[in-house]
Motif scaffolding. Structure first.
Motif, short mmCIF file in Angstrom:
data_model
loop_
_atom_site.label_atom_id
_atom_site.label_comp_id
_atom_site.label_asym_id
_atom_site.label_seq_id
_atom_site.Cartn_x
_atom_site.Cartn_y
_atom_site.Cartn_z
N VAL A 81 -1.50 -4.13 -8.93
CA VAL A 81 -2.72 -3.98 -9.72
C VAL A 81 -3.86 -3.59 -8.79
O VAL A 81 -3.81 -3.83 -7.59
N CYS A 132 -8.18 -3.69 -8.43
CA CYS A 132 -9.44 -4.26 -8.91
C CYS A 132 -10.32 -3.12 -9.43
O CYS A 132 -10.42 -2.06 -8.81
N LEU A 186 -0.84 -13.38 -16.34
CA LEU A 186 -1.80 -12.30 -16.16
C LEU A 186 -1.10 -10.94 -16.14
O LEU A 186 -1.57 -9.98 -16.74
N LEU A 198 -1.74 -7.90 -18.81
CA LEU A 198 -2.13 -6.55 -18.40
C LEU A 198 -1.13 -5.50 -18.88
O LEU A 198 -1.49 -4.37 -19.20
N THR A 218 -8.47 -5.35 -17.98
CA THR A 218 -8.51 -4.85 -16.62
C THR A 218 -8.39 -6.01 -15.64
O THR A 218 -8.68 -7.15 -15.97
N TYR A 219 -8.03 -5.70 -14.41
CA TYR A 219 -7.83 -6.71 -13.38
C TYR A 219 -9.05 -6.74 -12.46
O TYR A 219 -9.59 -5.70 -12.10
N CYS A 238 -10.18 -8.74 -8.83
CA CYS A 238 -9.67 -9.57 -7.74
C CYS A 238 -10.46 -10.88 -7.68
O CYS A 238 -11.59 -10.96 -8.17
#
Length: 66
Positions: free
Chosen positions: A3, A5, A20, A24, A31-32, A34
């Motif tokens: 993934v 950030c 998570l 996703l 959205t991811y 960090c």
């Protein structure tokens, strides 16, 4: 699962079985972010709330005028 950030473009590795990663994968709109960016935004938001000049507006779905 790899993934990235959305704020700092840092690449991270998530376990495929984590909740998570499943979120996703199944919901592409999510959205991811960090952990370092998440903590930075959390600290700045708490500082704004503590300053007293921050006002949170909520969206009211029902109109009381009608």
């Amino acid at each position: 699962m790899r993934v990235q950030c959305v704020l700092c473009d840092q690449l991270s590795q998530l376990e495929d079985d984590s909740s998570l990663a499943k979120k996703l994968r199944n919901r592409p709109i999510h959205t991811y972010m960090c952990p370092s960016c998440h903590d930075r935004i959390k600290a700045k938001t708490e500082a704004r709330l503590a300053s007293g000049s921050f006002q949170l507006y909520s969206y009211n779905t029902q109109d009381d005028d009608f």
